[in-house]
Scaffold this motif. Sequence first.
Motif, short mmCIF file in Angstrom:
data_model
loop_
_atom_site.label_atom_id
_atom_site.label_comp_id
_atom_site.label_asym_id
_atom_site.label_seq_id
_atom_site.Cartn_x
_atom_site.Cartn_y
_atom_site.Cartn_z
N THR A 266 0.81 -1.23 0.00
CA THR A 266 0.00 0.00 0.00
C THR A 266 0.84 1.27 0.00
N ASN B 194 -0.26 3.68 -4.76
CA ASN B 194 -1.56 3.22 -5.25
C ASN B 194 -1.45 2.78 -6.71
N LEU C 101 -7.09 -1.84 -7.50
CA LEU C 101 -6.13 -0.90 -6.94
C LEU C 101 -5.79 -1.28 -5.50
N THR C 102 -4.53 -1.09 -5.16
CA THR C 102 -4.08 -1.44 -3.81
C THR C 102 -4.80 -0.62 -2.74
N SER C 103 -5.21 0.59 -3.09
CA SER C 103 -5.91 1.45 -2.12
C SER C 103 -7.32 0.95 -1.82
N LYS C 104 -7.83 0.05 -2.65
CA LYS C 104 -9.20 -0.46 -2.49
C LYS C 104 -9.25 -1.80 -1.76
#
Length: 301
Positions: free
Chosen positions: A149, A152, A187-190
Amino acid sequence: MPELPDILLYIESLRPRIVGQQLERIRLASPFVLRSVTPPISSINGRVVRGLRRLGKQIVVEFEDDLFLVIHLMIAGRFQWKKRGATVPARLGLGAFDFPSGTLLLTEAASKKRASLYLVQGESALASFDRGALEVLNSSLEAFSDALTRENHTLKRSLTDPRLFSGIGNAYSDEILHRARLSPLKLTSKLTAYEIAQLHEATKSTLNQWASKLLDEAGGEFPSKVTAFRPGMAVHGRYGEPCPDCGSPVQRIVYAENECNYCPTCQTDGRLLADRAMSRLLKEDWPRSLEEWEFHIESRR
């Protein structure tokens, strides 16, 4: 490109053959493979190999007097173990390392020669080749989550980023994401905490499983075929073939010189991920689901 399981296979295969052995001489068939000047490559002639290690996708051969040979095979570089004094292949050969026990050949089956050798002296000089990426096999969930994380990006990009994760490339990232049941474009942010834990476990288990499998298959012989496409892979290189878990046809996204393979049923809730080139060409006709894709295929027959 050889990835972590392949690099470990090479190291474990080389260890009983060259560690403790004296390098009698190095023969370079291509001057372009050597990318360093000081110390001169002739410095390792007559030196004893003290050990082997991995730095990302690079193999490091440690010699006496704190000399380190850093070998990056890139996409098409490969090793062959032959009888002592073997001839370097005319078209594919980059060089040879002659030991009393045999000759290690370095070859590259590609028009663009990208494989490289660097000779450096001292741990501090060697450290410049370490990109500081996380070694996943020994990682904690917290360290994995921090690396994942940090930026992103899509999961596919993050897993294959050599600044974030060590030794993972195009092939095994496909296998990891399939095992984790995650979309390569998520996405890594999700990601939820559960999904990160799921991905961490999938990454470790996939890499460990394949490292053990390749070593068992070699059976003590030197590996003659190191490839990104292996029987038993779930999705990588298996476009159009049935997913071993659900039977749905494996799909792909083609980009640059690579492609990403995934199962829409297991990973994307049946949705097809847009292939940039084909979706731009087909526009409204680009299938959005597995059912539309199957209808599209049937209508063309």
